[in-house]
Motif scaffolding. Structure first.
Motif, PDB file in Angstrom:
ATOM      1  N   SER A 116     -16.917-178.912  62.905  1.00 16.82           N
ATOM      2  CA  SER A 116     -16.890-179.796  62.014  1.00 16.82           C
ATOM      3  C   SER A 116     -17.204-179.153  60.537  1.00 16.82           C
ATOM      4  CB  SER A 116     -17.915-180.925  62.307  1.00 16.82           C
ATOM      5  OG  SER A 116     -17.460-181.733  63.203  1.00 16.82           O
ATOM      6  N   ALA A 117     -18.213-178.293  60.505  1.00 17.64           N
ATOM      7  CA  ALA A 117     -18.570-177.721  59.540  1.00 17.64           C
ATOM      8  C   ALA A 117     -17.529-176.424  59.143  1.00 17.64           C
ATOM      9  CB  ALA A 117     -19.978-177.058  59.659  1.00 17.64           C
ATOM     10  N   MET A 118     -17.253-175.833  60.153  1.00 18.68           N
ATOM     11  CA  MET A 118     -16.219-174.738  59.811  1.00 18.68           C
ATOM     12  C   MET A 118     -14.811-175.112  59.363  1.00 18.68           C
ATOM     13  SD  MET A 118     -16.221-171.354  59.752  1.00 18.68           S
ATOM     14  CE  MET A 118     -15.163-170.043  59.854  1.00 18.68           C
ATOM     15  N   ALA A 119     -14.474-176.345  60.007  1.00 18.46           N
ATOM     16  CA  ALA A 119     -12.966-176.928  59.806  1.00 18.46           C
ATOM     17  C   ALA A 119     -13.053-177.370  58.201  1.00 18.46           C
ATOM     18  CB  ALA A 119     -12.771-178.182  60.679  1.00 18.46           C
ATOM     19  N   LEU A 120     -14.035-177.907  57.725  1.00 17.55           N
ATOM     20  CA  LEU A 120     -14.191-178.309  56.353  1.00 17.55           C
ATOM     21  C   LEU A 120     -14.192-177.189  55.295  1.00 17.55           C
ATOM     22  CD1 LEU A 120     -16.754-181.073  56.450  1.00 17.55           C
ATOM     23  CD2 LEU A 120     -14.164-181.360  55.921  1.00 17.55           C
ATOM     24  N   PHE A 121     -14.983-176.021  55.837  1.00 15.86           N
ATOM     25  CA  PHE A 121     -15.198-174.738  55.198  1.00 15.86           C
ATOM     26  C   PHE A 121     -13.594-174.150  55.075  1.00 15.86           C
ATOM     27  CE2 PHE A 121     -16.698-170.268  55.189  1.00 15.86           C
ATOM     28  CZ  PHE A 121     -16.856-170.070  53.958  1.00 15.86           C
ATOM     29  N   ALA A 122     -12.952-173.813  55.957  1.00 13.24           N
ATOM     30  CA  ALA A 122     -11.970-173.312  56.141  1.00 13.24           C
ATOM     31  C   ALA A 122     -10.404-173.931  55.389  1.00 13.24           C
ATOM     32  CB  ALA A 122     -11.355-172.821  57.483  1.00 13.24           C
ATOM     33  N   THR A 123     -10.298-175.173  55.751  1.00 14.49           N
ATOM     34  CA  THR A 123      -9.509-176.229  55.161  1.00 14.49           C
ATOM     35  C   THR A 123      -9.676-176.262  53.602  1.00 14.49           C
ATOM     36  OG1 THR A 123      -9.333-177.470  57.100  1.00 14.49           O
ATOM     37  CG2 THR A 123      -8.464-178.332  55.210  1.00 14.49           C
ATOM     38  N   SER A 124     -10.716-176.127  52.949  1.00 20.55           N
ATOM     39  CA  SER A 124     -11.043-176.445  51.719  1.00 20.55           C
ATOM     40  C   SER A 124     -10.583-174.913  50.900  1.00 20.55           C
ATOM     41  CB  SER A 124     -12.483-176.627  51.217  1.00 20.55           C
ATOM     42  OG  SER A 124     -13.381-175.544  51.701  1.00 20.55           O
ATOM     43  N   LEU A 125     -10.901-173.730  51.852  1.00 20.06           N
ATOM     44  CA  LEU A 125     -10.420-172.463  51.150  1.00 20.06           C
ATOM     45  C   LEU A 125      -8.921-172.532  51.324  1.00 20.06           C
ATOM     46  CD1 LEU A 125     -10.692-169.543  50.545  1.00 20.06           C
ATOM     47  CD2 LEU A 125     -10.889-169.016  52.968  1.00 20.06           C
ATOM     48  N   ASN A 126      -8.230-173.174  52.385  1.00 22.07           N
ATOM     49  CA  ASN A 126      -6.783-173.132  52.362  1.00 22.07           C
ATOM     50  C   ASN A 126      -6.041-174.054  51.129  1.00 22.07           C
ATOM     51  OD1 ASN A 126      -4.488-172.074  53.673  1.00 22.07           O
ATOM     52  ND2 ASN A 126      -3.886-174.003  54.369  1.00 22.07           N
ATOM     53  N   LEU A 127      -6.878-174.969  50.316  1.00 17.09           N
ATOM     54  CA  LEU A 127      -6.278-175.513  49.244  1.00 17.09           C
ATOM     55  C   LEU A 127      -6.203-174.497  48.125  1.00 17.09           C
ATOM     56  CD1 LEU A 127      -6.099-178.484  48.123  1.00 17.09           C
ATOM     57  CD2 LEU A 127      -8.410-178.225  47.173  1.00 17.09           C
ATOM     58  N   LEU A 128      -6.897-173.503  48.225  1.00 18.61           N
ATOM     59  CA  LEU A 128      -6.771-172.236  47.312  1.00 18.61           C
ATOM     60  C   LEU A 128      -5.717-171.196  47.767  1.00 18.61           C
ATOM     61  CD1 LEU A 128     -10.550-171.478  46.296  1.00 18.61           C
ATOM     62  CD2 LEU A 128      -8.680-173.070  45.024  1.00 18.61           C
ATOM     63  N   VAL A 129      -5.794-170.917  49.148  1.00 14.86           N
ATOM     64  CA  VAL A 129      -4.858-169.728  49.686  1.00 14.86           C
ATOM     65  C   VAL A 129      -3.468-170.257  49.820  1.00 14.86           C
ATOM     66  CG1 VAL A 129      -4.777-167.977  51.356  1.00 14.86           C
ATOM     67  CG2 VAL A 129      -6.935-168.666  50.508  1.00 14.86           C
ATOM     68  N   GLY A 130      -3.586-171.416  50.615  1.00 15.06           N
ATOM     69  CA  GLY A 130      -2.012-171.876  51.110  1.00 15.06           C
ATOM     70  C   GLY A 130      -1.472-172.727  49.798  1.00 15.06           C
ATOM     71  N   ASN A 131      -2.204-173.727  49.218  1.00 11.04           N
ATOM     72  CA  ASN A 131      -1.740-174.218  48.192  1.00 11.04           C
ATOM     73  C   ASN A 131      -1.471-173.793  47.049  1.00 11.04           C
ATOM     74  OD1 ASN A 131      -2.332-176.324  50.453  1.00 11.04           O
ATOM     75  ND2 ASN A 131      -1.806-177.856  48.974  1.00 11.04           N
ATOM     76  N   THR A 132      -2.124-173.174  46.404  1.00 11.86           N
ATOM     77  CA  THR A 132      -2.121-172.406  45.201  1.00 11.86           C
ATOM     78  C   THR A 132      -2.054-170.979  44.956  1.00 11.86           C
ATOM     79  OG1 THR A 132      -4.149-174.114  44.779  1.00 11.86           O
ATOM     80  CG2 THR A 132      -3.757-172.844  42.990  1.00 11.86           C
ATOM     81  N   GLY A 133      -2.019-170.278  45.865  1.00  9.66           N
ATOM     82  CA  GLY A 133      -1.884-168.891  46.246  1.00  9.66           C
ATOM     83  C   GLY A 133      -3.059-168.027  45.653  1.00  9.66           C
ATOM     84  N   MET A 134      -4.111-168.641  45.543  1.00 11.77           N
ATOM     85  CA  MET A 134      -5.260-167.975  44.878  1.00 11.77           C
ATOM     86  C   MET A 134      -6.332-167.505  46.086  1.00 11.77           C
ATOM     87  SD  MET A 134      -6.407-169.953  41.454  1.00 11.77           S
ATOM     88  CE  MET A 134      -7.155-171.256  42.557  1.00 11.77           C
ATOM     89  N   VAL A 135      -6.450-166.352  46.584  1.00 12.35           N
ATOM     90  CA  VAL A 135      -7.060-165.737  47.715  1.00 12.35           C
ATOM     91  C   VAL A 135      -8.616-165.722  47.189  1.00 12.35           C
ATOM     92  CG1 VAL A 135      -7.415-163.991  49.238  1.00 12.35           C
ATOM     93  CG2 VAL A 135      -5.194-164.742  48.617  1.00 12.35           C
ATOM     94  N   SER A 136      -9.585-166.364  47.622  1.00 17.51           N
ATOM     95  CA  SER A 136     -10.964-166.263  47.225  1.00 17.51           C
ATOM     96  C   SER A 136     -11.673-165.433  48.353  1.00 17.51           C
ATOM     97  CB  SER A 136     -11.506-167.683  46.874  1.00 17.51           C
ATOM     98  OG  SER A 136     -13.005-167.493  46.789  1.00 17.51           O
ATOM     99  N   PHE A 137     -12.282-164.452  47.908  1.00 15.90           N
ATOM    100  CA  PHE A 137     -13.058-163.553  48.750  1.00 15.90           C
ATOM    101  C   PHE A 137     -14.505-164.190  48.707  1.00 15.90           C
ATOM    102  CE2 PHE A 137     -10.444-159.612  48.748  1.00 15.90           C
ATOM    103  CZ  PHE A 137      -9.377-160.188  49.425  1.00 15.90           C
ATOM    104  N   GLY A 138     -14.887-165.019  47.987  1.00 19.16           N
ATOM    105  CA  GLY A 138     -16.274-165.582  47.828  1.00 19.16           C
ATOM    106  C   GLY A 138     -16.427-166.876  47.945  1.00 19.16           C
ATOM    107  N   HIS A 139     -15.701-167.588  48.775  1.00 21.31           N
ATOM    108  CA  HIS A 139     -15.645-169.153  49.065  1.00 21.31           C
ATOM    109  C   HIS A 139     -16.886-169.411  49.858  1.00 21.31           C
ATOM    110  CE1 HIS A 139     -13.835-173.015  48.733  1.00 21.31           C
ATOM    111  NE2 HIS A 139     -13.825-173.123  49.950  1.00 21.31           N
ATOM    112  N   GLY A 140     -17.421-168.579  50.515  1.00 25.22           N
ATOM    113  CA  GLY A 140     -18.689-168.634  51.466  1.00 25.22           C
ATOM    114  C   GLY A 140     -19.911-169.011  50.422  1.00 25.22           C
ATOM    115  N   MET A 141     -20.047-168.573  49.258  1.00 24.89           N
ATOM    116  CA  MET A 141     -20.885-168.729  48.327  1.00 24.89           C
ATOM    117  C   MET A 141     -21.273-170.495  48.273  1.00 24.89           C
ATOM    118  SD  MET A 141     -20.955-168.485  44.144  1.00 24.89           S
ATOM    119  CE  MET A 141     -22.111-169.384  43.152  1.00 24.89           C
TER     120      MET A 141
END
Length: 317
Positions: free
Chosen positions: A40-65
């Motif tokens: 549950s925690a990891m799915a929210l984390f990864a899916t929120s990152l994909n809002l940047l990577v997949g939807n916007t084309g912005m690869v964030s290496f610091g999303h874990g912050m």
């Protein structure tokens, strides 16, 4: 008449939630319940990152912050104040949202390469603060005082079953909200920016403003995942805010599929299951994970759901 996409998404989410909540009624498995809580925690984390990577084309290496910030903010408020659990959770997500807005305001105007590395720099800075500020964060030992007052709406979250139910509900509702963002006009605008930012700018889209909004929303949902992680570990630890945790989210997105909304959630499930399986036999988890990622990159050249979406029409002919 075809159902409205939003109604279909709500129906799918409701069915998925009913199934997950019904499983313990027929068979209790502590290992499975622990897995779903972590997922549950990891799915929210990864899916929120994909809002940047997949939807916007912005690869964030610091999303874990933001994942780590959500966990620490929530755990600190529960340990140091008399706030109830729901209020502390809302405030923790609000703090994470504000932090993501401030960080994003600096990062989103940069080019792709610089954006990726400046987000990593911010995460390393936050991790250094967590390690150094021992009087507040506990340093490398983390916040080990536990989470008091673990009750919400009459449910005692010290019970594994109740925590399982709570995390399942929050994760499904959170994913449903992210799905709404992805299919909304904002989501379409973000994909237009990803595909052709010059055309998007010509059509009147303010690029930095749309990217900042996406970055802020992604940070907020990562913080929500961090709250669930803090509930699971009953505290907060530096590993939640360290840069390898951002790598885990990126791996989850790659494994599940960048272009499929549920891809990151599936990738998170594969990643957690792989971790649980591999650590039973060897301590070289990183080596095995690297081989798996390499196999996907060379073999499928895309994530699981992306591969299935492309392969299914061929198989149906």
């Amino acid at each position: 008449m075809k159902p409205h996409p939003a109604s279909r998404d709500v129906a799918i989410a409701a069915v998925a939630l009913i199934v997950v909540l019904a499983i313990p009624l027929f068979h209790r498995s502590p290992a499975f319940e622990d897995f779903i809580i972590r997922l549950s925690a990891m799915a929210l984390f990864a899916t929120s990152l994909n809002l940047l990577v997949g939807n916007t084309g912005m690869v964030s290496f610091g999303h874990g912050m933001f994942y780590g910030l959500g966990a620490y903010a929530f755990a600190l408020m529960m340990q140091m104040t008399d706030l109830s659990l729901p209020v502390a959770a809302v405030l923790a997500v609000s703090i994470t949202t504000l932090a993501s807005f401030c960080v994003g305001a600096i990062c989103v105007r940069l080019s792709t390469d610089y954006f990726a590395f400046i987000t990593l720099a911010f995460q390393m800075l936050f991790y250094s603060v967590v390690i150094s500020w021992q009087s507040l964060t506990g340093g490398d030992q983390g916040l080990r005082g536990g989470i008091p007052r673990r009750e919400i709406f009459g449910f005692e979250l010290s019970s594994q079953l109740h925590l399982y139910q709570f995390c399942s509900v929050v994760a499904v509702l959170g994913l449903l909200a992210l799905r709404h963002v992805s299919t909304s006009p904002l989501g379409q605008t973000l994909r237009m920016i990803r595909d052709n930012e010059d055309r998007a700018s010509f059509l009147g889209v303010v690029l930095w403003r749309a990217r900042l909004l996406a970055f802020t929303i992604a940070g907020a949902f990562a913080g929500l995942g961090g709250v669930l992680a803090a509930l699971f570990v009953s505290g907060a630890y530096p590993e939640l805010a360290d840069w390898p945790n951002s790598g885990q989210a990126i791996f989850a997105v790659m494994l599940g599929g960048i272009n499929s909304f549920l891809g990151p959630a599936l990738g998170a499930a594969i990643l957690l299951a792989l971790n649980d399986a591999v650590t039973r036999f060897t301590e070289y988890y990183g080596l095995v994970l690297g081989i798996v990622i390499l196999a996907f990159a060379v073999g499928f050249r895309r994530g699981v759901l992306d591969f299935l979406r492309l392969a299914w029409p061929r198989s149906s002919k």
